[in-house]
Design an enzyme around this catalytic site. Structure first.
Site, PDB file in Angstrom:
ATOM      1  N   ASN A  14       0.830  -1.208   0.000  1.00 33.28           N
ATOM      2  CA  ASN A  14       0.000   0.000   0.000  1.00 33.28           C
ATOM      3  C   ASN A  14       0.863   1.256   0.000  1.00 33.28           C
ATOM      4  O   ASN A  14       0.543   2.250  -0.671  1.00 33.28           O
ATOM      5  CB  ASN A  14      -0.918   0.008   1.219  1.00 33.28           C
TER       6      ASN A  14
ATOM      7  N   ARG B  57     -11.316  -5.475 -13.635  1.00 29.79           N
ATOM      8  CA  ARG B  57     -10.056  -6.118 -13.225  1.00 29.79           C
ATOM      9  C   ARG B  57     -10.289  -7.620 -13.173  1.00 29.79           C
ATOM     10  O   ARG B  57     -10.429  -8.205 -12.108  1.00 29.79           O
ATOM     11  CB  ARG B  57      -9.615  -5.612 -11.845  1.00 29.79           C
TER      12      ARG B  57
ATOM     13  N   ARG C 130      -6.276   1.203 -13.056  1.00 30.36           N
ATOM     14  CA  ARG C 130      -4.884   1.488 -12.702  1.00 30.36           C
ATOM     15  C   ARG C 130      -4.102   0.223 -12.388  1.00 30.36           C
ATOM     16  O   ARG C 130      -4.539  -0.625 -11.614  1.00 30.36           O
ATOM     17  CB  ARG C 130      -4.832   2.431 -11.490  1.00 30.36           C
TER      18      ARG C 130
ATOM     19  N   HIS D 242     -17.401   1.558 -13.831  1.00 36.50           N
ATOM     20  CA  HIS D 242     -17.227   0.726 -12.639  1.00 36.50           C
ATOM     21  C   HIS D 242     -18.386  -0.251 -12.447  1.00 36.50           C
ATOM     22  O   HIS D 242     -18.320  -1.087 -11.548  1.00 36.50           O
ATOM     23  CB  HIS D 242     -17.105   1.609 -11.393  1.00 36.50           C
TER      24      HIS D 242
ATOM     25  N   TYR E  32     -11.989 -10.579  -0.837  1.00 31.67           N
ATOM     26  CA  TYR E  32     -12.726  -9.338  -0.673  1.00 31.67           C
ATOM     27  C   TYR E  32     -14.205  -9.639  -0.434  1.00 31.67           C
ATOM     28  O   TYR E  32     -14.761 -10.589  -0.983  1.00 31.67           O
ATOM     29  CB  TYR E  32     -12.594  -8.453  -1.907  1.00 31.67           C
TER      30      TYR E  32
END
Length: 642
Positions: free
Chosen positions: A119, A458, A488, A518, A551
């Site tokens: 991060n 992604r 990104r 998105h 996630y």
């Protein structure tokens, strides 16, 4: 006003929800007041008047809340805001605190520590260069917190140094010693016995040496381009022969990123293996850069290494995609990815103990300010230590998860029949992502399915979702993929998938200039009993089978007509031309999401404080993009609920 617009009945595209419960709230609260007149039969007269007063109060407040009674907040007050960059660092501190938690299994703590470092790498790559430019130019504060750029840089340096010291202490004083007590030991090359060194030298000669490329630095060979986040040696060399005109030289050597970072050396037979899954308690782990550092002399015949040190640079990757100037979005993103390799250096990490002469050499050739250098007491590129999870020690990890598969997606079942009966809501990772893959697999193989439309953001390097779309196309179905190229750090991967799908006949759309897509949508059209039926999956994840295991995300499978009509309209907007001002169930950014959420917040204001305190969560991808009235309403809501 935003709340005067017609708004849909859902709070996000990921989780459509009807607004009827909000409308029904007022009648529900009014019921006790409606029954009150029946009470005089059994209670005294003074009690009779109280329900009437309460009923009057309900009538008076139900239509509208009086604005003057709510606390007014000036959104120009800088004290209301947290600096965005400082907030990012504080978020990473939370990850570090997770690694500090002794209740978490040991190898998982190492994993969290590696995530902390990863991060931090991303923070420097994405955020810091812009602040540095503003500080150099003397620009005025641009954020709502009004913190000057020079002070931001100072605070970033102070806070990063502070948390790095905590992270280094955690590894040196806690995690590494605890790993040793569990039989997972790190060792220096110099601490190996003669037989182990012999095997390590053989491994270096056969598997590492042919890949290395030493680079001299002198008048004819300038300081080379250093790759972003790569590990590098800087060395001062001294000629062995006395007749050499220039006695001392400098050189640089990159540690190849395609060479394993961790080498396990057995104590039994001295064998060397780069596979950590074979690591046992009867052996040690040696870092590859330590092996290379002890063999540097073999790279420079006639010279000896006088001094050496490891360093690692971080480059700015937050460039601009010239969407308006490019002929097409694909070429613009390609150019952006290529230019990112040459981004300006924002940070240099050097190992502690690097000789000052080598540090001065880097200062001179990298042309950086000393405040951009960070001295590290732990191995550089610690983000790669997450690979230690490959060590086969189940007792040092969280127990393996066994997510459940909803019955509708079990083998032998037709998921379309089940979805047609009722909506199915899944919660990953506790519900297996295999249900999404099964939905796509059945759609690809089912001869009755005539079309599939899918958004991809992604999806990963080995994507079963993309493979299912390719299989569907090979079977003659109409397949459309809306691929967001501007994800990104995943741009190249998305370009590769888009080009492969195009080669196989998939209709590929690259999204909008100036916007990112998105929305996570999969739309399936199936022929049933002579007519076309539609099925939709809406998710909050990325259609990534790997990240779906770690996630938390929601997913909805539905055959609801209004939702299907909305998704159908939305795909037509994404692939063609059109502006839909009203959706039946969905809230779609940038047109209906903001006013829709604003309306829901104002409805909450009108209801007043709840009888029981409830937690309300709002996820906004870029909070700063929400209009000022929306923020004002949030502050009002906060003051109303204390």
């Amino acid at each position: 006003m935003a709340d005067d617009n017609k708004t849909p009945n859902a709070t996000s595209t990921a989780k459509p929800a009807a607004a009827e419960p909000t409308k029904a709230a007022a009648p529900a609260e009014a019921k006790p007041a409606a029954k009150a007149p029946a009470k005089p039969r059994t209670v005294k007269a003074p009690t009779i008047r109280r329900p009437a007063v309460r009923r009057t109060a309900v009538k008076a407040t139900a239509p509208a809340a009086k604005e003057p009674s709510l606390k007014e907040v000036s959104l120009d007050d800088p004290s209301l805001y947290i600096n965005r960059d400082i907030s990012w660092i504080e978020f990473d501190r939370k990850v570090l605190e997770t690694a500090m938690d002794p209740e978490i299994p040991l190898l998982n703590r190492v994993l969290f520590l590696s995530i902390f470092y990863n991060n931090l790498d991303e923070f420097f790559m994405v955020r810091v260069m812009n602040v540095q430019r503003q500080a150099r130019s003397g620009a005025e504060p641009t954020g709502p917190d009004k913190m000057p750029p020079a002070r931001q840089l100072s605070e970033i340096r102070r806070k990063v140094t502070e948390i790095l010291e905590e992270a280094e202490n955690l590894w040196i004083d806690t995690l590494k010693p605890e790993l040793e007590t569990k039989g997972i030991r790190f060792a220096k090359y110099s601490a190996l016995n003669a037989a182990q060194k012999k095997e390590m030298n053989r491994y270096f000669d056969e598997d590492i040496f042919p890949v290395l490329t030493p680079q001299a630095v002198d008048k004819g060979r300038p300081f080379p381009m250093i790759s972003n986040t790569s590990l590098n040696f800087v060395m001062e060399l001294e000629a062995v022969e006395s007749g050499v005109s220039v006695k001392n030289r400098f050189a640089r050597l990159k540690c190849p990123n395609n060479v394993p970072r961790f080498l396990f050396v057995s104590n039994k037979d001295n064998t060397v293996t780069p596979d950590l899954s074979y690591a046992t308690t009867d052996g040690v782990i040696v870092l590859t850069e330590d092996l290379i550092g002890n063999c540097l002399n073999t790279l420079f015949p006639g010279y000896k290494v006088k001094s050496q040190g490891l360093f690692r640079i971080t480059r700015n990757t937050d460039g601009e995609i010239e969407e308006d100037e490019a002929d097409d979005l694909l070429s613009a993103v390609r150019d952006y990815v290529e230019q990112r390799r040459f981004g300006s250096i924002v940070r240099v990490e050097i190992e502690k103990g690097m000789p000052q002469r080598l540090q001065d050499f880097l200062y001179e050739h990298l042309d950086l300010h000393p405040n951009q250098f960070y001295r590290c007491r732990v191995p550089l590129a610690f983000s790669e230590f997450g690979r230690m999870m490959k060590i086969d020690r189940p007792s040092l990890k969280y127990p393996a998860d066994h997510p459940k598969t909803p019955k509708a997606f079990e083998p032998g079942r037709n998921c379309f029949d089940e979805i047609r009966k009722r909506d199915i809501l899944v919660y990953h990772p506790y519900d297996s992502f295999n249900c999404v893959l099964e939905f796509l697999k059945q759609a690809a193989l089912d001869p009755n399915v005539v079309a599939i439309k899918q958004t991809l953001y992604r999806c990963g390097s080995d994507s079963p979702v993309a493979k299912a779309l390719l299989e569907a196309r090979r079977r003659g179905k109409q397949v459309t993929a809306v691929v967001e190229l501007k994800a990104r750090f995943d741009e190249e991967q998305n370009i590769n998938w888009a080009e492969e799908m195009e080669r196989n006949g998939v209709n590929v759309v690259y999204g909008f200039a100036g916007l990112k897509i998105h929305a996570k949508l999969c739309f399936v059209v199936r022929r049933e009993k002579g007519k076309l039926e539609r099925y939709t999956h809406i998710g909050s994840g990325n259609y990534n089978a790997a990240s779906a295991k770690i996630y938390t995300d929601l997913g909805l499978f539905t055959a609801n007509k209004d939702i299907n009509d909305d998704v159908q309209d939305l795909f037509n907007v994404m692939t063609g031309y059109g502006l839909v001002s009203h959706y039946r169930k969905l809230l779609v950014s940038p047109h209906t999401l903001r006013p829709g959420i604003t309306k829901l917040i104002r409805q909450a204001l009108l209801r007043g404080p709840p009888r029981k305190r409830q937690a309300r969560a709002l996820h906004a991808h870029r909070f700063r993009q929400l209009q000022r009235c929306f923020c004002q309403d949030l502050y009002r809501l906060r003051s109303l609920h204390g």
